[in-house]
Write a protein that holds these residues in place. Structure first.
Motif, short mmCIF file in Angstrom:
data_model
loop_
_atom_site.label_atom_id
_atom_site.label_comp_id
_atom_site.label_asym_id
_atom_site.label_seq_id
_atom_site.Cartn_x
_atom_site.Cartn_y
_atom_site.Cartn_z
N VAL A 74 20.49 -1.51 60.63
CA VAL A 74 21.89 -1.51 61.06
C VAL A 74 22.24 -0.11 61.56
N ASP A 75 22.82 -0.03 62.75
CA ASP A 75 23.26 1.24 63.31
C ASP A 75 24.62 1.59 62.70
N VAL A 76 24.61 2.51 61.73
CA VAL A 76 25.85 2.82 61.00
C VAL A 76 26.83 3.63 61.83
N ARG A 77 26.39 4.11 63.01
CA ARG A 77 27.29 4.90 63.85
C ARG A 77 28.45 4.06 64.38
N GLN A 78 28.34 2.75 64.29
CA GLN A 78 29.43 1.90 64.78
C GLN A 78 30.61 1.84 63.81
#
Length: 366
Positions: free
Chosen positions: A3-7
């Protein structure tokens, strides 16, 4: 799944906890020890186990100078295995030498000075460059290698295969499994008795702090010497004695380091200032005994102030050595301010991997 946590938006509570946790490092970050010359930029300790590191080159240059000027013993080069350069950071362009950088890049271990034949140095480093590992040899800025990885110059002079060189290093220098020529020279073929014993070396953190403090002490002397006659009069001494009590104390020296030498200081960090205050007493004790042994400099010192009578005179010190070191550092500061393009070009070449004959590997950022 990944999961790309930057979102997601950062959690304010976690951010505040992070800031509070890292606040303990603020005094270290804001205690500047010296100016890192432009030639060492881009400054990086990333990949120190797989490619030449500009941070290793810088620290090696300082340790070489400190060994000569503080220990008063010969030193032709600083060579160390890359596992000892441990910061793993790419630093910003304006990064300077701080207490935090020192503590994060080098462990507080002992340094030793050993004798190594030029013929062994010539081939001994490249053997470690065929694959990444903790034994990947790093070296200072006055060591040069050719395109095949052979050492061709030490201390800025062409390598003499028949000469014996004084090399500052750590105890894992003698480990043969990742440096067989050097390791076997000492352990099997010739001189196992010349491998120094653990605990008999020179503490690197103290040596570096003493070196930087000595430079800054002499920098303050030069700042006070308004008539440039090479001496500080009582009137000139009073320029830093802000409370007029006849001494330079911690707060006055801290303020002088910032005001006259442009160094960052922190109100809650006194270690470096204490080293500056102890320069005269340590230096005199060292010269009185006339023994090139750093442990004399590490004897406890009660000096927490400097009186006019405490100042080192020309007969007390080695002005042609230490004052020149200050001049060099001052010139480096000027180069930083000027943004010398030539130095920037040198920095780019300094950061390149070393050899064509040695395999290229992915940079180790761990």
């Amino acid at each position: 799944r990944m999961v790309d946590v930057r979102q997601y938006e950062p959690d304010p509570t976690i951010q505040q906890l992070e800031r509070e946790a890292y606040r303990v490092l603020d005094p270290l970050k804001e205690t500047q020890l010296g100016v890192i010359p432009a030639v060492f930029h881009p400054l990086s300790s990333r990949g120190s186990r797989s490619e030449h590191s500009s941070m290793a080159s810088y620290l090696g240059s300082v340790l070489r100078a400190a060994t000569r000027h503080i220990l008063n013993i010969p030193c032709d080069a600083f060579i160390v295995k890359g596992g000892n350069i441990r910061g793993g950071k790419l630093y910003p362009r304006d990064q300077q030498m701080t207490l935090e950088v020192l503590l994060s890049e080098l462990s507080d271990t002992d340094m030793y000075v050993v004798e190594v034949p030029g013929s062994i140095l010539r081939v001994g480093l490249r053997e470690t460059w065929h694959q990444p590992g903790t034994g990947w040899f790093q070296y200072d800025d006055h060591v040069q290698v050719d395109d095949d990885g052979y050492v061709v110059a030490v201390d800025g002079q062409p390598l003499d295969a028949n000469r014996t060189y004084h090399i500052a290093t750590l105890l894992d220098f003698f480990r043969a499994r990742d440096g067989p020529t050097i390791g076997n020279y000492f352990k099997k073929k010739h001189h196992p008795d010349k491998i120094p014993k653990h605990g008999g070396g020179y503490p690197m953190h103290d040596l570096l702090l003493e070196h930087f403090a000595s430079n800054k002490y002499h920098g303050l002397i030069r700042a006070c010497d308004e008539d440039h006659d090479g001496h500080v009069s009582e009137k000139e001494f009073a320029l830093l004695d802000l409370n007029g009590d006849g001494h330079w104390d911690k707060e006055e020296v801290k303020m002088a380091l910032s005001r006259h030498l442009g160094l960052k200081t922190h109100v809650d960090e006194d270690r470096f200032v204490e080293y500056v205050l102890q320069v005269p007493s340590r230096r005199r004790r060292h010269m009185k005994d006339n023994i090139p042994n750093y442990h004399h400099l590490l004897l406890p010192s009660s000096a927490d102030k400097i009186a006019f009578s405490d100042l080192l005179r020309r007969d007390d010190d080695h002005p042609t050595v230490i004052e020149n070191e200050v001049v060099v550092e001052t010139n480096m500061l000027n180069e930083e301010e000027a943004g010398s393009e030539a130095k920037g070009d040198e920095a780019a070449s300094c950061a390149q991997p070393i050899v064509n004959a040695v395999e290229t590997h992915t940079t180790d950022t761990s």
